[in-house]
Design a protein around this motif. Structure first.
Motif, PDB file in Angstrom:
ATOM      1  N   HIS A 153      27.498 -21.217  -5.384  1.00  0.00           N
ATOM      2  CA  HIS A 153      27.567 -22.642  -5.076  1.00  0.00           C
ATOM      3  C   HIS A 153      26.854 -23.044  -3.789  1.00  0.00           C
ATOM      4  CE1 HIS A 153      30.233 -23.171  -8.450  1.00  0.00           C
ATOM      5  NE2 HIS A 153      30.891 -22.096  -8.037  1.00  0.00           N
ATOM      6  N   LEU A 154      25.667 -22.457  -3.579  1.00  0.00           N
ATOM      7  CA  LEU A 154      24.836 -22.908  -2.471  1.00  0.00           C
ATOM      8  C   LEU A 154      24.063 -24.151  -2.880  1.00  0.00           C
ATOM      9  CD1 LEU A 154      23.453 -19.476  -1.177  1.00  0.00           C
ATOM     10  CD2 LEU A 154      25.392 -20.827  -0.293  1.00  0.00           C
ATOM     11  N   TRP A 155      23.678 -24.205  -4.149  1.00  0.00           N
ATOM     12  CA  TRP A 155      22.964 -25.341  -4.707  1.00  0.00           C
ATOM     13  C   TRP A 155      23.234 -25.407  -6.205  1.00  0.00           C
ATOM     14  CZ3 TRP A 155      20.093 -21.320  -2.312  1.00  0.00           C
ATOM     15  CH2 TRP A 155      19.578 -20.386  -3.185  1.00  0.00           C
ATOM     16  N   SER A 156      22.856 -26.515  -6.808  1.00  0.00           N
ATOM     17  CA  SER A 156      22.992 -26.660  -8.261  1.00  0.00           C
ATOM     18  C   SER A 156      21.870 -27.557  -8.761  1.00  0.00           C
ATOM     19  CB  SER A 156      24.368 -27.237  -8.633  1.00  0.00           C
ATOM     20  OG  SER A 156      24.546 -28.493  -8.025  1.00  0.00           O
ATOM     21  N   TYR A 157      21.761 -27.651 -10.070  1.00  0.00           N
ATOM     22  CA  TYR A 157      20.690 -28.404 -10.707  1.00  0.00           C
ATOM     23  C   TYR A 157      21.260 -29.369 -11.746  1.00  0.00           C
ATOM     24  CZ  TYR A 157      18.045 -24.624  -8.601  1.00  0.00           C
ATOM     25  OH  TYR A 157      17.525 -23.717  -7.716  1.00  0.00           O
ATOM     26  N   PRO A 158      21.473 -30.627 -11.361  1.00  0.00           N
ATOM     27  CA  PRO A 158      21.997 -31.605 -12.319  1.00  0.00           C
ATOM     28  C   PRO A 158      21.059 -31.851 -13.507  1.00  0.00           C
ATOM     29  CG  PRO A 158      22.299 -32.379 -10.074  1.00  0.00           C
ATOM     30  CD  PRO A 158      21.436 -31.167  -9.999  1.00  0.00           C
ATOM     31  N   TYR A 159      19.743 -31.652 -13.300  1.00  0.00           N
ATOM     32  CA  TYR A 159      18.778 -31.810 -14.389  1.00  0.00           C
ATOM     33  C   TYR A 159      18.139 -30.459 -14.648  1.00  0.00           C
ATOM     34  CZ  TYR A 159      19.081 -36.855 -14.161  1.00  0.00           C
ATOM     35  OH  TYR A 159      19.528 -38.136 -14.202  1.00  0.00           O
ATOM     36  N   GLN A 160      18.072 -30.118 -15.940  1.00  0.00           N
ATOM     37  CA  GLN A 160      17.459 -28.856 -16.335  1.00  0.00           C
ATOM     38  C   GLN A 160      16.596 -29.066 -17.564  1.00  0.00           C
ATOM     39  OE1 GLN A 160      21.185 -26.694 -16.771  1.00  0.00           O
ATOM     40  NE2 GLN A 160      20.598 -25.421 -15.044  1.00  0.00           N
ATOM     41  N   LEU A 161      15.566 -28.265 -17.667  1.00  0.00           N
ATOM     42  CA  LEU A 161      14.704 -28.320 -18.835  1.00  0.00           C
ATOM     43  C   LEU A 161      15.411 -27.732 -20.046  1.00  0.00           C
ATOM     44  CD1 LEU A 161      11.874 -29.141 -19.760  1.00  0.00           C
ATOM     45  CD2 LEU A 161      11.125 -26.827 -19.191  1.00  0.00           C
ATOM     46  N   VAL A 162      16.136 -26.635 -19.816  1.00  0.00           N
ATOM     47  CA  VAL A 162      16.865 -25.943 -20.881  1.00  0.00           C
ATOM     48  C   VAL A 162      18.308 -25.773 -20.415  1.00  0.00           C
ATOM     49  CG1 VAL A 162      16.964 -23.870 -22.309  1.00  0.00           C
ATOM     50  CG2 VAL A 162      14.764 -24.695 -21.481  1.00  0.00           C
ATOM     51  N   ASN A 163      19.243 -26.138 -21.240  1.00  0.00           N
ATOM     52  CA  ASN A 163      20.651 -26.168 -20.812  1.00  0.00           C
ATOM     53  C   ASN A 163      21.309 -24.809 -20.648  1.00  0.00           C
ATOM     54  OD1 ASN A 163      20.862 -25.814 -23.745  1.00  0.00           O
ATOM     55  ND2 ASN A 163      23.030 -26.128 -23.399  1.00  0.00           N
ATOM     56  N   ILE A 164      20.781 -23.796 -21.262  1.00  0.00           N
ATOM     57  CA  ILE A 164      21.480 -22.503 -21.247  1.00  0.00           C
ATOM     58  C   ILE A 164      21.170 -21.659 -20.019  1.00  0.00           C
ATOM     59  CG2 ILE A 164      21.780 -22.359 -23.744  1.00  0.00           C
ATOM     60  CD1 ILE A 164      19.310 -20.520 -23.821  1.00  0.00           C
ATOM     61  N   LEU A 165      20.280 -22.138 -19.159  1.00  0.00           N
ATOM     62  CA  LEU A 165      19.943 -21.371 -17.963  1.00  0.00           C
ATOM     63  C   LEU A 165      20.495 -22.071 -16.729  1.00  0.00           C
ATOM     64  CD1 LEU A 165      16.241 -20.567 -18.871  1.00  0.00           C
ATOM     65  CD2 LEU A 165      18.218 -19.085 -19.132  1.00  0.00           C
ATOM     66  N   PRO A 166      21.159 -21.341 -15.841  1.00  0.00           N
ATOM     67  CA  PRO A 166      21.734 -21.968 -14.661  1.00  0.00           C
ATOM     68  C   PRO A 166      20.709 -22.261 -13.576  1.00  0.00           C
ATOM     69  CG  PRO A 166      22.190 -19.631 -14.632  1.00  0.00           C
ATOM     70  CD  PRO A 166      21.497 -19.934 -15.941  1.00  0.00           C
ATOM     71  N   ARG A 167      19.506 -21.814 -13.752  1.00  0.00           N
ATOM     72  CA  ARG A 167      18.495 -21.994 -12.727  1.00  0.00           C
ATOM     73  C   ARG A 167      17.492 -23.074 -13.106  1.00  0.00           C
ATOM     74  NH1 ARG A 167      17.054 -17.784 -15.961  1.00  0.00           N
ATOM     75  NH2 ARG A 167      17.947 -15.957 -15.100  1.00  0.00           N
ATOM     76  N   LEU A 168      16.675 -23.397 -12.146  1.00  0.00           N
ATOM     77  CA  LEU A 168      15.639 -24.403 -12.360  1.00  0.00           C
ATOM     78  C   LEU A 168      14.355 -23.704 -12.803  1.00  0.00           C
ATOM     79  CD1 LEU A 168      15.463 -27.426 -12.307  1.00  0.00           C
ATOM     80  CD2 LEU A 168      14.667 -27.280  -9.965  1.00  0.00           C
ATOM     81  N   LEU A 169      14.342 -23.285 -14.033  1.00  0.00           N
ATOM     82  CA  LEU A 169      13.260 -22.508 -14.626  1.00  0.00           C
ATOM     83  C   LEU A 169      11.860 -23.075 -14.344  1.00  0.00           C
ATOM     84  CD1 LEU A 169      12.877 -20.037 -16.614  1.00  0.00           C
ATOM     85  CD2 LEU A 169      12.668 -21.787 -18.378  1.00  0.00           C
ATOM     86  N   PRO A 170      11.600 -24.367 -14.537  1.00  0.00           N
ATOM     87  CA  PRO A 170      10.241 -24.871 -14.336  1.00  0.00           C
ATOM     88  C   PRO A 170       9.716 -24.690 -12.915  1.00  0.00           C
ATOM     89  CG  PRO A 170      11.554 -26.468 -15.518  1.00  0.00           C
ATOM     90  CD  PRO A 170      12.485 -25.407 -15.046  1.00  0.00           C
ATOM     91  N   ILE A 171      10.595 -24.797 -11.953  1.00  0.00           N
ATOM     92  CA  ILE A 171      10.146 -24.632 -10.570  1.00  0.00           C
ATOM     93  C   ILE A 171      10.083 -23.145 -10.236  1.00  0.00           C
ATOM     94  CG2 ILE A 171      10.760 -25.068  -8.164  1.00  0.00           C
ATOM     95  CD1 ILE A 171      11.701 -27.845  -9.121  1.00  0.00           C
ATOM     96  N   ASP A 172      11.092 -22.382 -10.641  1.00  0.00           N
ATOM     97  CA  ASP A 172      11.128 -20.948 -10.356  1.00  0.00           C
ATOM     98  C   ASP A 172       9.978 -20.197 -11.022  1.00  0.00           C
ATOM     99  OD1 ASP A 172      13.421 -21.296  -8.889  1.00  0.00           O
ATOM    100  OD2 ASP A 172      14.765 -20.461 -10.399  1.00  0.00           O
ATOM    101  N   GLN A 173       9.637 -20.561 -12.245  1.00  0.00           N
ATOM    102  CA  GLN A 173       8.604 -19.837 -12.974  1.00  0.00           C
ATOM    103  C   GLN A 173       7.333 -20.645 -13.170  1.00  0.00           C
ATOM    104  OE1 GLN A 173      10.154 -18.066 -16.528  1.00  0.00           O
ATOM    105  NE2 GLN A 173      11.637 -16.863 -15.403  1.00  0.00           N
ATOM    106  N   GLY A 174       7.294 -21.813 -12.609  1.00  0.00           N
ATOM    107  CA  GLY A 174       6.108 -22.666 -12.704  1.00  0.00           C
ATOM    108  C   GLY A 174       5.422 -22.809 -11.369  1.00  0.00           C
ATOM    109  N   ILE A 175       5.646 -23.931 -10.751  1.00  0.00           N
ATOM    110  CA  ILE A 175       4.896 -24.312  -9.566  1.00  0.00           C
ATOM    111  C   ILE A 175       5.018 -23.333  -8.391  1.00  0.00           C
ATOM    112  CG2 ILE A 175       6.657 -25.835  -8.601  1.00  0.00           C
ATOM    113  CD1 ILE A 175       4.290 -27.803  -8.026  1.00  0.00           C
TER     114      ILE A 175
END
Length: 183
Positions: free
Chosen positions: A84-106
């Motif tokens: 609980h250091l941070w969270s992502y109210p908007y996600q590209l895919v609901n089943i992943l707790p991380r911000l996939l597009p930023i982590d694996q994209g930009i």
């Protein structure tokens, strides 16, 4: 009177309930919103840019750098979300707790381009400091403003050294592997 610890089944059932809630939230509050489209964009477009700019003769070490960095970023992000250091109210895919597009994209694409264009340590560190400043103090606040990223027990300034250290560690690792391979 003794408190009974939750069983594995209790935890599993709660996890299932949370999954159902997250799926409902994602379908009604996330999918096809402006933020969702933006996340799709930040996942796909950087990779097209990267493919046009990447030095195809150095593709293997650059991809090794990017892959190892991706694994590290995903692990750190999972830990941050889980504790609980941070969270992502908007996600590209609901089943992943991380911000996939930023982590694996930009983020990964930007780091790989820096690895490619700044092979010497001094320039690499300087370039990473500049990128860390941009990601930490411009990009992160912008994603908070958009509601994509929510700071819980975290401050922007904590991210700054992590951007630099993770890239430096992976560069050191990849450079060491390449030197060992050449011997």
């Amino acid at each position: 009177m003794t408190d009974k610890s939750p069983s594995f089944e209790d935890i599993r059932n709660m996890h299932h309930q949370v999954y159902e809630m997250k799926l409902d939230y994602w379908l009604t509050e996330n999918l096809f919103t402006f933020q969702w489209w933006l996340l799709l964009f930040v996942l796909i477009i950087p990779w097209f840019i990267w493919w046009r700019l990447v030095d195809k003769k150095r593709l293997t070490p650059i991809l090794l750098f990017g892959t190892l960095l991706m694994i590290l970023v995903l692990m750190l992000d999972d830990i941050g979300v889980e504790i609980h250091l941070w969270s992502y109210p908007y996600q590209l895919v609901n089943i992943l707790p991380r911000l996939l597009p930023i982590d694996q994209g930009i983020i990964i694409v930007a780091h790989m381009l820096l690895y490619q264009y700044f092979p010497r340590w001094k320039k690499f560190i300087i370039a990473n400091i500049v990128m860390a400043l941009i990601f930490t103090f411009i990009f992160e606040p912008f994603t908070v403003w958009l509601g994509i990223y929510k700071l819980e027990n975290w401050r922007y300034v904590y991210s700054f050294p992590i951007y630099i250290l993770k890239a430096a560690f992976i560069k050191w690792l990849v450079d060491t592997l390449i030197k060992k391979e050449r011997k």
